[in-house]
Design a protein around this motif. Sequence first.
Motif, PDB file in Angstrom:
ATOM      1  N   VAL A  33      -7.238   4.282  11.633  1.00  0.00           N
ATOM      2  CA  VAL A  33      -5.983   3.723  11.117  1.00  0.00           C
ATOM      3  C   VAL A  33      -6.109   3.414   9.623  1.00  0.00           C
ATOM      4  O   VAL A  33      -5.220   3.751   8.824  1.00  0.00           O
ATOM      5  CB  VAL A  33      -5.596   2.437  11.889  1.00  0.00           C
ATOM      6  CG1 VAL A  33      -4.463   1.702  11.184  1.00  0.00           C
ATOM      7  CG2 VAL A  33      -5.171   2.790  13.312  1.00  0.00           C
ATOM      8  N   HIS A  34      -7.209   2.799   9.232  1.00  0.00           N
ATOM      9  CA  HIS A  34      -7.411   2.399   7.837  1.00  0.00           C
ATOM     10  C   HIS A  34      -7.538   3.620   6.922  1.00  0.00           C
ATOM     11  O   HIS A  34      -6.869   3.712   5.882  1.00  0.00           O
ATOM     12  CB  HIS A  34      -8.670   1.537   7.731  1.00  0.00           C
ATOM     13  CG  HIS A  34      -8.852   0.891   6.391  1.00  0.00           C
ATOM     14  ND1 HIS A  34      -8.093  -0.169   5.967  1.00  0.00           N
ATOM     15  CD2 HIS A  34      -9.696   1.168   5.370  1.00  0.00           C
ATOM     16  CE1 HIS A  34      -8.468  -0.534   4.745  1.00  0.00           C
ATOM     17  NE2 HIS A  34      -9.442   0.278   4.358  1.00  0.00           N
ATOM     18  N   ILE A  35      -8.368   4.565   7.307  1.00  0.00           N
ATOM     19  CA  ILE A  35      -8.626   5.736   6.462  1.00  0.00           C
ATOM     20  C   ILE A  35      -7.397   6.625   6.348  1.00  0.00           C
ATOM     21  O   ILE A  35      -7.037   7.064   5.246  1.00  0.00           O
ATOM     22  CB  ILE A  35      -9.828   6.539   7.012  1.00  0.00           C
ATOM     23  CG1 ILE A  35     -11.111   5.696   6.907  1.00  0.00           C
ATOM     24  CG2 ILE A  35      -9.999   7.850   6.240  1.00  0.00           C
ATOM     25  CD1 ILE A  35     -12.296   6.273   7.665  1.00  0.00           C
ATOM     26  N   THR A  36      -6.742   6.894   7.469  1.00  0.00           N
ATOM     27  CA  THR A  36      -5.562   7.769   7.420  1.00  0.00           C
ATOM     28  C   THR A  36      -4.407   7.114   6.661  1.00  0.00           C
ATOM     29  O   THR A  36      -3.612   7.803   6.012  1.00  0.00           O
ATOM     30  CB  THR A  36      -5.097   8.179   8.825  1.00  0.00           C
ATOM     31  OG1 THR A  36      -4.834   7.008   9.622  1.00  0.00           O
ATOM     32  CG2 THR A  36      -6.153   9.024   9.523  1.00  0.00           C
ATOM     33  N   ALA A  37      -4.314   5.782   6.729  1.00  0.00           N
ATOM     34  CA  ALA A  37      -3.283   5.082   5.963  1.00  0.00           C
ATOM     35  C   ALA A  37      -3.515   5.271   4.462  1.00  0.00           C
ATOM     36  O   ALA A  37      -2.570   5.490   3.696  1.00  0.00           O
ATOM     37  CB  ALA A  37      -3.271   3.599   6.313  1.00  0.00           C
ATOM     38  N   LEU A  38      -4.761   5.204   4.046  1.00  0.00           N
ATOM     39  CA  LEU A  38      -5.093   5.411   2.636  1.00  0.00           C
ATOM     40  C   LEU A  38      -4.786   6.839   2.205  1.00  0.00           C
ATOM     41  O   LEU A  38      -4.226   7.071   1.125  1.00  0.00           O
ATOM     42  CB  LEU A  38      -6.576   5.098   2.390  1.00  0.00           C
ATOM     43  CG  LEU A  38      -6.971   3.624   2.447  1.00  0.00           C
ATOM     44  CD1 LEU A  38      -8.484   3.475   2.412  1.00  0.00           C
ATOM     45  CD2 LEU A  38      -6.346   2.858   1.286  1.00  0.00           C
ATOM     46  N   VAL A  39      -5.146   7.795   3.034  1.00  0.00           N
ATOM     47  CA  VAL A  39      -4.867   9.201   2.709  1.00  0.00           C
ATOM     48  C   VAL A  39      -3.356   9.432   2.631  1.00  0.00           C
ATOM     49  O   VAL A  39      -2.848  10.042   1.694  1.00  0.00           O
ATOM     50  CB  VAL A  39      -5.495  10.143   3.762  1.00  0.00           C
ATOM     51  CG1 VAL A  39      -5.074  11.595   3.497  1.00  0.00           C
ATOM     52  CG2 VAL A  39      -7.024  10.032   3.744  1.00  0.00           C
ATOM     53  N   GLY A  40      -2.632   8.917   3.623  1.00  0.00           N
ATOM     54  CA  GLY A  40      -1.188   9.131   3.677  1.00  0.00           C
ATOM     55  C   GLY A  40      -0.415   8.413   2.595  1.00  0.00           C
ATOM     56  O   GLY A  40       0.666   8.875   2.183  1.00  0.00           O
ATOM     57  N   ASP A  41      -0.944   7.297   2.109  1.00  0.00           N
ATOM     58  CA  ASP A  41      -0.211   6.478   1.128  1.00  0.00           C
ATOM     59  C   ASP A  41      -0.695   6.652  -0.307  1.00  0.00           C
ATOM     60  O   ASP A  41      -0.122   6.039  -1.216  1.00  0.00           O
ATOM     61  CB  ASP A  41      -0.324   4.993   1.499  1.00  0.00           C
ATOM     62  CG  ASP A  41       0.571   4.615   2.669  1.00  0.00           C
ATOM     63  OD1 ASP A  41       1.418   5.440   3.063  1.00  0.00           O
ATOM     64  OD2 ASP A  41       0.416   3.491   3.191  1.00  0.00           O
ATOM     65  N   HIS A  42      -1.727   7.469  -0.534  1.00  0.00           N
ATOM     66  CA  HIS A  42      -2.318   7.454  -1.881  1.00  0.00           C
ATOM     67  C   HIS A  42      -1.352   7.922  -2.969  1.00  0.00           C
ATOM     68  O   HIS A  42      -1.448   7.476  -4.112  1.00  0.00           O
ATOM     69  CB  HIS A  42      -3.637   8.245  -1.924  1.00  0.00           C
ATOM     70  CG  HIS A  42      -3.502   9.731  -2.009  1.00  0.00           C
ATOM     71  ND1 HIS A  42      -3.369  10.533  -0.898  1.00  0.00           N
ATOM     72  CD2 HIS A  42      -3.477  10.569  -3.083  1.00  0.00           C
ATOM     73  CE1 HIS A  42      -3.289  11.798  -1.273  1.00  0.00           C
ATOM     74  NE2 HIS A  42      -3.341  11.848  -2.599  1.00  0.00           N
ATOM     75  N   MET A  43      -0.391   8.767  -2.635  1.00  0.00           N
ATOM     76  CA  MET A  43       0.586   9.191  -3.652  1.00  0.00           C
ATOM     77  C   MET A  43       1.641   8.109  -3.915  1.00  0.00           C
ATOM     78  O   MET A  43       2.245   8.079  -4.989  1.00  0.00           O
ATOM     79  CB  MET A  43       1.247  10.497  -3.231  1.00  0.00           C
ATOM     80  CG  MET A  43       0.325  11.707  -3.289  1.00  0.00           C
ATOM     81  SD  MET A  43      -0.435  11.945  -4.918  1.00  0.00           S
ATOM     82  CE  MET A  43       0.998  12.290  -5.932  1.00  0.00           C
ATOM     83  N   LYS A  44       1.853   7.226  -2.945  1.00  0.00           N
ATOM     84  CA  LYS A  44       2.799   6.128  -3.154  1.00  0.00           C
ATOM     85  C   LYS A  44       2.345   5.248  -4.315  1.00  0.00           C
ATOM     86  O   LYS A  44       3.170   4.723  -5.070  1.00  0.00           O
ATOM     87  CB  LYS A  44       2.928   5.284  -1.890  1.00  0.00           C
ATOM     88  CG  LYS A  44       3.616   5.994  -0.732  1.00  0.00           C
ATOM     89  CD  LYS A  44       3.718   5.076   0.476  1.00  0.00           C
ATOM     90  CE  LYS A  44       4.373   5.789   1.647  1.00  0.00           C
ATOM     91  NZ  LYS A  44       4.469   4.894   2.841  1.00  0.00           N
ATOM     92  N   ALA A  45       1.041   5.085  -4.428  1.00  0.00           N
ATOM     93  CA  ALA A  45       0.508   4.261  -5.518  1.00  0.00           C
ATOM     94  C   ALA A  45       0.871   4.859  -6.873  1.00  0.00           C
ATOM     95  O   ALA A  45       1.139   4.136  -7.836  1.00  0.00           O
ATOM     96  CB  ALA A  45      -1.005   4.136  -5.385  1.00  0.00           C
ATOM     97  N   HIS A  46       0.899   6.180  -6.965  1.00  0.00           N
ATOM     98  CA  HIS A  46       1.217   6.837  -8.230  1.00  0.00           C
ATOM     99  C   HIS A  46       2.707   6.818  -8.532  1.00  0.00           C
ATOM    100  O   HIS A  46       3.118   6.967  -9.686  1.00  0.00           O
ATOM    101  CB  HIS A  46       0.712   8.279  -8.205  1.00  0.00           C
ATOM    102  CG  HIS A  46      -0.767   8.405  -8.009  1.00  0.00           C
ATOM    103  ND1 HIS A  46      -1.687   7.749  -8.809  1.00  0.00           N
ATOM    104  CD2 HIS A  46      -1.506   9.092  -7.094  1.00  0.00           C
ATOM    105  CE1 HIS A  46      -2.916   8.032  -8.410  1.00  0.00           C
ATOM    106  NE2 HIS A  46      -2.830   8.837  -7.363  1.00  0.00           N
ATOM    107  N   HIS A  47       3.533   6.648  -7.499  1.00  0.00           N
ATOM    108  CA  HIS A  47       4.987   6.653  -7.681  1.00  0.00           C
ATOM    109  C   HIS A  47       5.599   5.254  -7.570  1.00  0.00           C
ATOM    110  O   HIS A  47       6.815   5.131  -7.457  1.00  0.00           O
ATOM    111  CB  HIS A  47       5.629   7.571  -6.631  1.00  0.00           C
ATOM    112  CG  HIS A  47       5.188   8.993  -6.729  1.00  0.00           C
ATOM    113  ND1 HIS A  47       5.083   9.829  -5.637  1.00  0.00           N
ATOM    114  CD2 HIS A  47       4.789   9.726  -7.799  1.00  0.00           C
ATOM    115  CE1 HIS A  47       4.664  11.023  -6.029  1.00  0.00           C
ATOM    116  NE2 HIS A  47       4.473  10.981  -7.330  1.00  0.00           N
ATOM    117  N   CYS A  48       4.767   4.240  -7.603  1.00  0.00           N
ATOM    118  CA  CYS A  48       5.217   2.876  -7.343  1.00  0.00           C
ATOM    119  C   CYS A  48       6.234   2.362  -8.355  1.00  0.00           C
ATOM    120  O   CYS A  48       7.060   1.505  -8.036  1.00  0.00           O
ATOM    121  CB  CYS A  48       4.023   1.929  -7.281  1.00  0.00           C
ATOM    122  SG  CYS A  48       3.094   1.828  -8.831  1.00  0.00           S
TER     123      CYS A  48
END
Length: 204
Positions: free
Chosen positions: A84-99
């Motif tokens: 859950v933790h790792i896949t959340a990071l993979v799935g959300d990592h582009m959100k950080a760039h578009h925040c």
Amino acid sequence: HYDKTKYVISKQGDVLTHTKLILETLKDESFELQMAALLHDIGKFETFEERPAGTIGAHGHAEVGAVKAEEILRKLKFSNDQIVHITALVGDHMKAHHCMDMKKSTLRRLIAEPHFDDLIKLAEADDGASKKDFRAVKFLKQKRSEFASEIKLPDPLVKGADLISLGLKPGPQFKELLETIMNAQLEGTVSTKEDGLKLVREML
């Protein structure tokens, strides 16, 4: 033409080189964060596209990468919590760039995520490996400080029982209505249950 196995994503070179640079930056971080770094761009090979202007992209690679990462982690017998933790990071990592383009409600939800602190670390390492200017990471850190007293999402003003009292039956519409009201609550445009129920009636 670009070779998908040598997909240039940064000034440092291909996906492998980029990932190695990130792992070097995160070498003292948790195993879960390092695994997320290793897998964060795995979806780029499947979503690679060469555009007419000669540029390249991989739209949706984070979402595809999260699915592929989960498949790999399950085969390797990782624990459910780790997956859950790792896949959340993979799935959300582009959100950080578009925040910086996010609405306040979307940003509040992201900052409230349990993996958010690791997400900032991953985004910072990702930016560093791509020689970006860290503006998005700085923005996220600033917003985390601003929301420090309210990082945990508030209890919803309008709940399922309230919708039932209006004569609505549980179903897909429930989730949409409750999410819309919560977004309005996080944006500050709804501050009481009465305001929330009024908004519900307007949407029906």
